[in-house]
Design a protein around this motif. Structure first.
Motif, PDB file in Angstrom:
ATOM      1  N   GLY A  91      -3.407 -63.141  42.964  1.00  0.00           N
ATOM      2  CA  GLY A  91      -2.619 -64.197  42.330  1.00  0.00           C
ATOM      3  C   GLY A  91      -1.185 -64.093  42.810  1.00  0.00           C
ATOM      4  O   GLY A  91      -0.704 -62.996  43.099  1.00  0.00           O
TER       5      GLY A  91
ATOM      6  N   ILE B  73       2.072 -64.493  34.186  1.00  0.00           N
ATOM      7  CA  ILE B  73       1.284 -63.296  34.501  1.00  0.00           C
ATOM      8  C   ILE B  73      -0.033 -63.329  33.730  1.00  0.00           C
ATOM      9  O   ILE B  73      -1.102 -63.040  34.278  1.00  0.00           O
ATOM     10  CB  ILE B  73       2.074 -62.013  34.173  1.00  0.00           C
ATOM     11  CG1 ILE B  73       3.399 -61.975  34.930  1.00  0.00           C
ATOM     12  CG2 ILE B  73       1.227 -60.774  34.424  1.00  0.00           C
ATOM     13  CD1 ILE B  73       3.313 -61.907  36.435  1.00  0.00           C
TER      14      ILE B  73
ATOM     15  N   VAL C 166      -2.572 -65.893  35.311  1.00  0.00           N
ATOM     16  CA  VAL C 166      -3.167 -65.425  36.562  1.00  0.00           C
ATOM     17  C   VAL C 166      -4.137 -64.273  36.283  1.00  0.00           C
ATOM     18  O   VAL C 166      -5.197 -64.175  36.904  1.00  0.00           O
ATOM     19  CB  VAL C 166      -2.071 -65.053  37.580  1.00  0.00           C
ATOM     20  CG1 VAL C 166      -2.654 -64.458  38.839  1.00  0.00           C
ATOM     21  CG2 VAL C 166      -1.242 -66.282  37.917  1.00  0.00           C
TER      22      VAL C 166
ATOM     23  N   ALA D  85      -7.337 -62.236  38.482  1.00  0.00           N
ATOM     24  CA  ALA D  85      -6.629 -61.634  39.614  1.00  0.00           C
ATOM     25  C   ALA D  85      -6.763 -60.114  39.568  1.00  0.00           C
ATOM     26  O   ALA D  85      -6.641 -59.507  38.504  1.00  0.00           O
ATOM     27  CB  ALA D  85      -5.166 -62.024  39.591  1.00  0.00           C
TER      28      ALA D  85
ATOM     29  N   ILE E 283      -1.292 -59.087  41.407  1.00  0.00           N
ATOM     30  CA  ILE E 283      -0.383 -60.226  41.408  1.00  0.00           C
ATOM     31  C   ILE E 283       0.781 -59.914  42.335  1.00  0.00           C
ATOM     32  O   ILE E 283       1.395 -58.842  42.239  1.00  0.00           O
ATOM     33  CB  ILE E 283       0.122 -60.543  39.983  1.00  0.00           C
ATOM     34  CG1 ILE E 283      -1.059 -60.961  39.106  1.00  0.00           C
ATOM     35  CG2 ILE E 283       1.193 -61.638  40.020  1.00  0.00           C
ATOM     36  CD1 ILE E 283      -0.725 -61.143  37.645  1.00  0.00           C
TER      37      ILE E 283
END
Length: 182
Positions: A62, A75, A78, A83, A86
């Motif tokens: 992500g 955050i 994602v 994810a 990140i």
């Protein structure tokens, strides 16, 4: 980060390129800043595609572009999109609170059980002196490595299988009470 122009609109965006040079995707900034020296709403358009996670040979990646990282929802979103890591490309200056930004990343990595790698620009442009201090934070919220304010490449090893174990051991995501949130 690069400046993307589509249909007469301009976006602050990041390109994800794989090891063979193929473009896997583009993530546009969702929240556009409007602050001293960053008058981005004067020229950028907010993302029309929202947040995305890209499947790669290394796992699901992500990207949270720059200013978006200040929103916990970025955050979290994602992470909920599964994810494994990140990435945050950003442009922080030395006048900004870098210690606070590091704490912010550590807390978000811990709360979402996701590793975060933030890369920051270095050098000067006009009056702006970019801070560097790129870093990698583990899914346990620990700073694994942090650069200084010079141009450099840093490395950190992340085992996505370990990330999945950490998420299972800390049920922050699965125990959320979305019925109680605004």
């Amino acid at each position: 980060m690069y400046h993307l122009s589509e249909k007469g609109k301009f976006y602050d965006a990041s390109i994800l390129i794989d090891q063979d040079g193929e473009i896997l995707g583009v993530q546009k900034m969702v929240h556009v800043a409007q602050a001293e020296k960053f008058y981005e709403q004067d020229y950028y358009t907010p993302s029309d595609t929202g947040f995305q996670v890209f499947d790669t040979g290394l796992g699901k990646i992500g990207i949270v572009v720059c200013f978006d990282r200040h929103y916990p929802e970025s955050i979290r979103t994602v992470t909920l999109m599964d994810a494994d890591i990140i990435l945050i490309p950003t442009v922080n200056t030395k006048r900004e609170p870098m210690k606070m930004f590091e704490m912010e990343l550590c807390v978000q990595a811990f709360q979402n059980s996701v590793p975060i790698a933030m890369c920051n620009r270095v050098g000067r442009e006009g009056e702006m002196d970019f801070a560097g201090k790129s870093m990698v934070v583990s899914a346990n919220g620990e700073t694994m490595i942090k650069a200084d304010d010079t141009e450099q490449i840093i490395y950190a090893e992340i085992d996505t299988r370990e990330v999945k174990k950490i998420r299972k051991s800390k049920p922050y995501i699965s125990l959320r009470r979305t019925d109680c949130y605004l």
